[in-house]
Design a protein around this motif. Structure first.
Motif, PDB file in Angstrom:
ATOM      1  N   THR A 106       0.872  -1.142  -0.212  1.00  0.00           N
ATOM      2  CA  THR A 106      -0.154  -0.004  -0.009  1.00  0.00           C
ATOM      3  C   THR A 106       0.850   1.119   0.029  1.00  0.00           C
ATOM      4  OG1 THR A 106      -1.777  -1.095   1.145  1.00  0.00           O
ATOM      5  CG2 THR A 106      -1.922   1.237   1.138  1.00  0.00           C
ATOM      6  N   ALA A 107       1.888   1.101   0.844  1.00  0.00           N
ATOM      7  CA  ALA A 107       2.943   2.544   0.755  1.00  0.00           C
ATOM      8  C   ALA A 107       3.489   2.549  -0.451  1.00  0.00           C
ATOM      9  CB  ALA A 107       3.773   2.362   2.092  1.00  0.00           C
ATOM     10  N   ARG A 108       3.821   1.614  -1.241  1.00  0.00           N
ATOM     11  CA  ARG A 108       4.565   1.766  -2.594  1.00  0.00           C
ATOM     12  C   ARG A 108       3.493   2.161  -3.451  1.00  0.00           C
ATOM     13  NH1 ARG A 108       4.776  -0.544  -7.054  1.00  0.00           N
ATOM     14  NH2 ARG A 108       3.452  -2.250  -6.707  1.00  0.00           N
ATOM     15  N   ARG A 109       2.484   1.815  -3.438  1.00  0.00           N
ATOM     16  CA  ARG A 109       1.482   2.341  -4.350  1.00  0.00           C
ATOM     17  C   ARG A 109       1.019   3.470  -4.326  1.00  0.00           C
ATOM     18  NH1 ARG A 109      -2.291  -2.239  -7.210  1.00  0.00           N
ATOM     19  NH2 ARG A 109      -0.759  -3.710  -7.109  1.00  0.00           N
ATOM     20  N   LEU A 110       1.027   4.099  -3.123  1.00  0.00           N
ATOM     21  CA  LEU A 110       0.484   5.336  -2.561  1.00  0.00           C
ATOM     22  C   LEU A 110       1.618   6.481  -2.604  1.00  0.00           C
ATOM     23  CD1 LEU A 110      -1.881   5.004   0.377  1.00  0.00           C
ATOM     24  CD2 LEU A 110      -2.414   5.527  -1.819  1.00  0.00           C
ATOM     25  N   GLY A 111       3.153   5.739  -2.785  1.00  0.00           N
ATOM     26  CA  GLY A 111       4.119   6.746  -2.860  1.00  0.00           C
ATOM     27  C   GLY A 111       4.636   7.367  -1.507  1.00  0.00           C
ATOM     28  N   MET A 112       4.345   6.752  -0.478  1.00  0.00           N
ATOM     29  CA  MET A 112       4.559   7.063   0.925  1.00  0.00           C
ATOM     30  C   MET A 112       5.496   6.265   1.757  1.00  0.00           C
ATOM     31  SD  MET A 112       0.928   6.937   2.913  1.00  0.00           S
ATOM     32  CE  MET A 112       0.459   8.311   2.317  1.00  0.00           C
ATOM     33  N   HIS A 113       6.098   6.828   2.823  1.00  0.00           N
ATOM     34  CA  HIS A 113       6.716   5.902   3.620  1.00  0.00           C
ATOM     35  C   HIS A 113       6.097   4.794   4.274  1.00  0.00           C
ATOM     36  CE1 HIS A 113       9.746   4.656   6.496  1.00  0.00           C
ATOM     37  NE2 HIS A 113      10.750   5.349   5.946  1.00  0.00           N
ATOM     38  N   ARG A 114       6.550   3.691   4.545  1.00  0.00           N
ATOM     39  CA  ARG A 114       5.783   2.782   5.159  1.00  0.00           C
ATOM     40  C   ARG A 114       5.476   3.144   6.592  1.00  0.00           C
ATOM     41  NH1 ARG A 114       6.797  -1.803   8.457  1.00  0.00           N
ATOM     42  NH2 ARG A 114       5.606  -3.493   7.902  1.00  0.00           N
ATOM     43  N   ARG A 115       6.269   3.781   7.394  1.00  0.00           N
ATOM     44  CA  ARG A 115       5.788   4.271   8.967  1.00  0.00           C
ATOM     45  C   ARG A 115       4.751   5.268   8.866  1.00  0.00           C
ATOM     46  NH1 ARG A 115      11.787   4.018  11.564  1.00  0.00           N
ATOM     47  NH2 ARG A 115      12.112   1.817  11.629  1.00  0.00           N
ATOM     48  N   THR A 116       4.898   6.125   7.764  1.00  0.00           N
ATOM     49  CA  THR A 116       3.910   7.174   7.698  1.00  0.00           C
ATOM     50  C   THR A 116       2.454   6.618   7.404  1.00  0.00           C
ATOM     51  OG1 THR A 116       5.456   8.723   6.571  1.00  0.00           O
ATOM     52  CG2 THR A 116       3.360   9.245   6.291  1.00  0.00           C
ATOM     53  N   LEU A 117       2.543   5.521   6.708  1.00  0.00           N
ATOM     54  CA  LEU A 117       1.207   4.859   6.250  1.00  0.00           C
ATOM     55  C   LEU A 117       0.707   4.233   7.688  1.00  0.00           C
ATOM     56  CD1 LEU A 117      -0.864   3.894   4.574  1.00  0.00           C
ATOM     57  CD2 LEU A 117       0.424   2.225   3.798  1.00  0.00           C
ATOM     58  N   GLN A 118       1.663   3.651   8.281  1.00  0.00           N
ATOM     59  CA  GLN A 118       1.287   2.934   9.667  1.00  0.00           C
ATOM     60  C   GLN A 118       0.596   3.640  10.851  1.00  0.00           C
ATOM     61  OE1 GLN A 118       5.222   0.852  10.130  1.00  0.00           O
ATOM     62  NE2 GLN A 118       4.069  -1.143  10.246  1.00  0.00           N
ATOM     63  N   ARG A 119       1.284   5.182  10.698  1.00  0.00           N
ATOM     64  CA  ARG A 119       0.861   5.953  11.652  1.00  0.00           C
ATOM     65  C   ARG A 119      -0.583   6.362  11.191  1.00  0.00           C
ATOM     66  NH1 ARG A 119       6.144   7.826  12.023  1.00  0.00           N
ATOM     67  NH2 ARG A 119       5.857   9.400  10.186  1.00  0.00           N
ATOM     68  N   ILE A 120      -0.886   6.585   9.831  1.00  0.00           N
ATOM     69  CA  ILE A 120      -2.216   6.918   9.563  1.00  0.00           C
ATOM     70  C   ILE A 120      -3.111   5.858   9.559  1.00  0.00           C
ATOM     71  CG2 ILE A 120      -3.276   7.486   7.314  1.00  0.00           C
ATOM     72  CD1 ILE A 120      -0.645   9.129   6.156  1.00  0.00           C
ATOM     73  N   LEU A 121      -2.710   4.753   9.318  1.00  0.00           N
ATOM     74  CA  LEU A 121      -3.675   3.686   9.926  1.00  0.00           C
ATOM     75  C   LEU A 121      -4.072   3.497  11.100  1.00  0.00           C
ATOM     76  CD1 LEU A 121      -2.149   1.085   7.135  1.00  0.00           C
ATOM     77  CD2 LEU A 121      -4.218   2.407   6.862  1.00  0.00           C
ATOM     78  N   ALA A 122      -3.312   3.745  12.004  1.00  0.00           N
ATOM     79  CA  ALA A 122      -3.659   3.445  13.374  1.00  0.00           C
ATOM     80  C   ALA A 122      -4.711   4.588  14.072  1.00  0.00           C
ATOM     81  CB  ALA A 122      -2.068   3.522  14.317  1.00  0.00           C
TER      82      ALA A 122
END
Length: 180
Positions: free
Chosen positions: A159-175
């Motif tokens: 998901t992070a790769r497809r959205l072009g964002m850092h994995r940790r940033t995505l994890q924070r958003i999902l939390a």
């Protein structure tokens, strides 16, 4: 607005998200419609073949196909039916395809029942009133991220790769909880 409803108030609601489908069905019933619920293209087509409803609210992406197939089938059986497409992952191409198929509107999920009703009951050729409380830009972004996450089978890295964002940033958003 209920005085503008035609005699036949049947409304097919097709969405593979069971809680959303049930909530929208109840809300539309309170607004004077007779909801008929389906969770797939196959189920919706069978219901349309039995009795084509006056109205339809159809999710664009379903597990066994897309909502445009349903709108096409509905208009084959009942050309005067009014259908709208709901989507959590919209773009201009799918919006154009929905309108070409005969959808009268294209709304972002989760759509408010009042907005759905306004779209279904807007006079032909007129745009419905703009929503009273449109989703905030933060909420639209959050919905988009959730949809891509779901399409990637809850794989954070993909998901992070497809959205072009850092994995940790995505994890924070999902939390976090969904913004209002």
């Amino acid at each position: 607005m209920p005085d503008r409803l035609p005699h036949d108030k049947s409304c097919l609601i097709v969405d593979d998200d069971q809680p959303f489908r049930t909530r929208l069905g109840r809300a539309m019933e309170k607004r004077g419609f007779d909801p008929i619920l389906a969770e797939s293209v196959a189920e919706a087509v069978a219901l349309i073949n039995e009795h084509a409803p006056s109205y339809a609210v159809v999710d664009l992406r379903l597990e066994d196909g897309d909502g445009i197939e349903i709108v096409n089938k509905l208009h084959e059986k009942r050309p005067d039916a009014r259908a709208i497409i709901l989507t959590g992952y919209g773009n201009i191409t799918t919006a154009v395809a929905a309108v070409k198929a005969g959808a009268i509107d294209y709304l972002a999920k989760p759509a408010d029942a009042d907005d759905v009703q306004k779209s279904l009951l807007a006079p032909p050729g007129e745009m419905p009133e703009p929503p009273e409380n449109p989703m905030s830009a933060d909420r639209v972004r959050w919905e988009h991220i959730q949809r891509v996450y779901e399409l990637c089978n809850h794989n954070v890295s993909e998901t992070a790769r497809r959205l072009g964002m850092h994995r940790r940033t995505l994890q924070r958003i999902l939390a976090k909880r969904a913004p209002m």
